[in-house]
Write a protein that holds these residues in place. Structure first.
Motif, PDB file in Angstrom:
ATOM      1  N   GLN A 258       2.913  -0.215   4.547  1.00  0.00           N
ATOM      2  CA  GLN A 258       2.756  -1.591   5.009  1.00  0.00           C
ATOM      3  C   GLN A 258       2.600  -2.492   3.801  1.00  0.00           C
ATOM      4  O   GLN A 258       2.063  -2.099   2.768  1.00  0.00           O
ATOM      5  CB  GLN A 258       1.557  -1.734   5.939  1.00  0.00           C
ATOM      6  N   ARG A 259       3.079  -3.708   3.943  1.00  0.00           N
ATOM      7  CA  ARG A 259       3.017  -4.646   2.837  1.00  0.00           C
ATOM      8  C   ARG A 259       3.043  -6.057   3.386  1.00  0.00           C
ATOM      9  O   ARG A 259       3.311  -6.272   4.579  1.00  0.00           O
ATOM     10  CB  ARG A 259       4.162  -4.437   1.852  1.00  0.00           C
TER      11      ARG A 259
ATOM     12  N   GLN B 257      -3.968  -2.268   5.313  1.00  0.00           N
ATOM     13  CA  GLN B 257      -2.588  -1.814   5.348  1.00  0.00           C
ATOM     14  C   GLN B 257      -2.553  -0.287   5.409  1.00  0.00           C
ATOM     15  O   GLN B 257      -3.285   0.380   4.678  1.00  0.00           O
ATOM     16  CB  GLN B 257      -1.821  -2.271   4.099  1.00  0.00           C
TER      17      GLN B 257
ATOM     18  N   ASN C  42       0.838  -1.196   0.000  1.00  0.00           N
ATOM     19  CA  ASN C  42       0.000   0.000   0.000  1.00  0.00           C
ATOM     20  C   ASN C  42       0.875   1.249   0.000  1.00  0.00           C
ATOM     21  O   ASN C  42       1.659   1.468   0.913  1.00  0.00           O
ATOM     22  CB  ASN C  42      -0.918   0.041   1.225  1.00  0.00           C
TER      23      ASN C  42
ATOM     24  N   ASP D 291       2.775 -10.854   7.182  1.00  0.00           N
ATOM     25  CA  ASP D 291       2.986  -9.424   7.356  1.00  0.00           C
ATOM     26  C   ASP D 291       4.428  -9.062   7.006  1.00  0.00           C
ATOM     27  O   ASP D 291       5.379  -9.628   7.568  1.00  0.00           O
ATOM     28  CB  ASP D 291       2.667  -9.035   8.800  1.00  0.00           C
ATOM     29  N   HIS D 292       4.603  -8.130   6.061  1.00  0.00           N
ATOM     30  CA  HIS D 292       5.903  -7.720   5.541  1.00  0.00           C
ATOM     31  C   HIS D 292       6.631  -8.843   4.804  1.00  0.00           C
ATOM     32  O   HIS D 292       7.726  -8.623   4.271  1.00  0.00           O
ATOM     33  CB  HIS D 292       6.801  -7.150   6.631  1.00  0.00           C
TER      34      HIS D 292
END
Length: 371
Positions: free
Chosen positions: A333-334, A329, A291, A312-313
């Protein structure tokens, strides 16, 4: 009323975006001589859509843009961005370590983000998002960055590196005509991204200076989960079994009022609604989701009729969330989504933001699942 002062919420409240993304009004400076009445739908050239034509626009609620985007003129296609990993030019250093060299150029470029709506972007290598850099954990990365734009720019990588390579003013920021070489080790493994960190930061990011940075795990460093690590390592048989896609959620403020008028994945509104992403039913799917949306606190991804595991990540080899169908997100954040349509009925399966305003303004898509 000057159309540059019209907000997206004004347009939604009047019904102007129910079946077409206002066509080009947000990017216009004055209304056509015979403007359609409030509540009608507009083509990119300003022609009103009649009620029967409106009914035939799309079978799924008429929430779609009207017309086509000229991808050739843009110089990039959102369907290519899904899978065009840039693995750099390979060499070895004196210690035998793999070196990956990349060439990145910042330049000003107007792009079409929805039919008839053009945006004065700042780009990496002429596209938004920029090239998807992909490396293996432990590689030495050497990124030669040249600024052909009109403003000072940087490349700030979300990863681990020294202060001199941070890509901020005083550590990698360069002026038009200058060049800088970023050099650091690719770590940690995961789904990361890069962006310009010059000020005003919100403009340098929002104008298009960002891209994906994926570091595949080295299976030799993760013997406890070597099979999983190999499945993420580009070029292995285990990875070839997966259908992998890069999706960057972004938005565009076309009148620079700090509100987005267009939302998308990989920059083109409704690109994967008009032309769904083809999925082989019996092969698993992995989505690298990032995002980079400015001016909104969160963006989201919702998958219809199915569930996914989320990393997450992307920095773990075990899911951080299991069996969910929606993820939120914040900007920067990804993560990695993994799911399968094995055994499912073939057909079109929606995925989209679960902010309905984003959907109507361009962030609505389909997977086309084929047996």
């Amino acid at each position: 009323m000057n159309l540059l002062s019209i907000s997206r919420r004004f347009l939604l409240s009047r019904g102007l975006i129910g079946g077409g993304l206002l066509g080009g009004l947000a990017a216009s400076t004055s209304a056509p001589a015979s403007s359609p009445a409030l509540g009608s739908i507009c083509y990119a050239d300003g022609r009103a859509v009649g009620s029967q034509a409106h009914d035939n626009l799309h079978a799924h609620g008429n929430m779609t843009t009207v017309g086509t985007v000229d991808h050739a003129a843009n110089g990039f296609d959102p369907h290519d961005i899904l899978t065009d990993w840039d693995t750099g030019v390979l060499s070895s250093d004196a210690q035998g370590r793999t070196v990956r060299s990349f060439e990145i150029v910042a330049e000003d470029k107007e792009i079409e983000i929805a039919p008839g709506i053009r945006f004065p972007a700042w780009t990496y290598n002429g596209r938004v998002p920029g090239p998807t850099l992909r490396a293996t954990e432990g590689d030495l990365l050497r990124i030669t960055f040249r600024n052909n734009g009109s403003m000072p720019h940087t490349m700030h990588f979300h990863g681990i590196h020294g202060a001199s390579m941070d890509g901020v003013p005083g550590a990698g920021e360069i002026w038009p005509g200058e060049t800088f070489v970023y050099e650091f080790t690719a770590r940690p493994f995961g789904c990361h991204f890069y962006h310009c960190h010059s000020v005003p930061l919100k403009r340098h990011i929002h104008k298009g200076l960002y891209g994906a940075f994926i570091v595949d795990p080295d299976p030799a460093l993760h013997p406890e989960a070597a099979d999983v690590a190999r499945s993420r390592l580009l070029g292995t048989p285990e990875n070839a079994h997966w259908q992998e896609f890069l999706m960057v959620m972004n938005g565009f403020d076309t009148n620079f009022d700090d509100e987005n008028e267009v939302y998308a994945v990989n920059s083109i509104a409704h690109a994967y609604m008009h032309r769904p992403i083809v999925i082989e039913r019996d092969r698993p799917v992995r989505v690298y989701l990032i995002n980079v949306t400015e001016f909104d606190p969160i963006n989201s991804f919702h998958l219809h009729a199915n569930f996914f595991d989320y990393y997450d990540h992307g920095t773990t080899l075990q899911p951080t969330l299991r069996t969910v169908d929606t993820i939120m997100q914040c900007q920067a954040q990804r993560g990695i989504l993994e799911f399968s349509f094995a055994g499912f009925e073939p057909g079109r399966y929606m995925f989209h933001a679960h902010q309905t305003e984003f959907v109507e303004l361009g962030w609505m898509s389909f997977f086309e699942v084929r047996a």
